[in-house]
Enzyme design. Structure first.
Site: not given
Ligand code: OAD
Length: 255
Positions: A71, A105, A120, A128, A131, A187-188, A213
């Site tokens: 990644r 990112d 996150h 580490c 430490c 986008g979440t 979204n």
């Molecule tokens: P998800 O993968 O759960 O959700 C991504 C969202 O982005 C979905 O609702 C899609 O419909 C939407 N999406 C996809 N393409 C898009 C675009 N071009 N424009 C707008 N939206 C789009 O990702 P997160 O909600 O960010 O945590 O996930 C939350 C957390 O779960 C992450 O931070 C990570 C993961 O486990 C850790 O690593 C702690």
């Protein structure tokens, strides 16, 4: 006729003096960073329990590091897109502007946003397990990196399932959300807490929520306007509409 969500979002922005953006993996998708829960997302191909927990790291650090090494390598090849850059521009238009992101990112920073709360952690950070040693770059650290100070394991500087968020990050996010006029959720999937709770917090404090979204999420029902398209085009179109409104008002009003 249905109201145009782009126009609705632009009108809300034009009247706001404090704005929060809450971004998730969909924001970075158009830069080429995979999401987690979409069809080709990480968690449809890999088991998070084996890659993103402290227990997984204790059991198989080399396996966890291999995933993060890939990644980190991929991240070195991606760039912020026009949507990221517009958000950075918006920061100079309004008195209060905060980006709260679940993304690790660093693309908001790279696009020029300054007031960014990273809930996150960051993929380009390693620390580490024992430490206070921390370093930030995307160097390849090898299969099983150890701390140059104390010799214990180095781990990725991200938040794993079941872990606390970085000190102060959620407090900063909630403070910004509690005083904002508009929260734009981009986008979440809205299923990971505590980030997902920010939309409800905003609505309970009287802010208007806008969702960008292509898919419906648990946040949609709280939203005043839902833009059902990819984030880059949506942000660029909202920006054009906002600029149009500001021209008719004789400049950006900032509330
Ligand atoms: P998800 O993968 O759960 O959700 C991504 C969202 O982005 C979905 O609702 C899609 O419909 C939407 N999406 C996809 N393409 C898009 C675009 N071009 N424009 C707008 N939206 C789009 O990702 P997160 O909600 O960010 O945590 O996930 C939350 C957390 O779960 C992450 O931070 C990570 C993961 O486990 C850790 O690593 C702690």
């Amino acid at each position: 006729m249905e109201p145009d969500p782009i126009r609705q979002a632009a009108e809300l922005l034009a009247g706001a003096s404090s704005i929060v953006i809450s971004s998730g993996a969909g924001m970075s998708a158009e830069s080429g960073v995979p999401t987690f829960r979409d069809e080709n997302g990480y968690w449809s191909r890999f088991n998070p329990a084996e890659l993103a927990t402290v227990a997984a790291f204790r059991k198989a650090p080399a396996r966890v590091w291999e995933w993060y090494r890939l990644r980190r390598q991929a991240l070195a090849k991606v760039e912020p897109h026009a949507g990221h850059r517009k958000l950075a521009e918006w920061e100079s238009r309004v008195p209060g502007f905060t980006v709260v992101t679940q993304n690790v990112d660093g693309l908001h920073h790279r696009a020029g946003s300054r007031n960014v709360v990273e809930l996150h952690g960051r993929l380009d950070e390693v620390r580490c397990v024992h430490c206070a040693f921390v370093r930030r770059d995307l160097e390849d650290l090898g299969a099983e990196p150890h701390c140059p100070t104390c010799g214990d394991w180095l781990r990725p500087g991200v938040v794993w399932f079941g872990e606390m968020l970085p000190t102060g990050a959620f407090e900063q996010a909630t403070a910004a959300v509690e005083r904002c006029d508009v929260l734009i959720v981009i986008g979440t999937s809205g299923v990971v807490q505590p980030a997902a709770s920010l939309a409800e917090l905003a609505a309970s404090h009287g802010a208007k929520v806008v969702e960008i979204n292509p898919a419906e999420t648990p946040i949609s029902s709280l939203a005043h306007a839902c833009v059902r398209s990819g984030c880059r085009d949506a942000i660029v179109e909202i920006d054009a509409a906002w600029c149009g409104i500001s021209r008719t008002l004789g400049g950006f009003q900032g509330g």
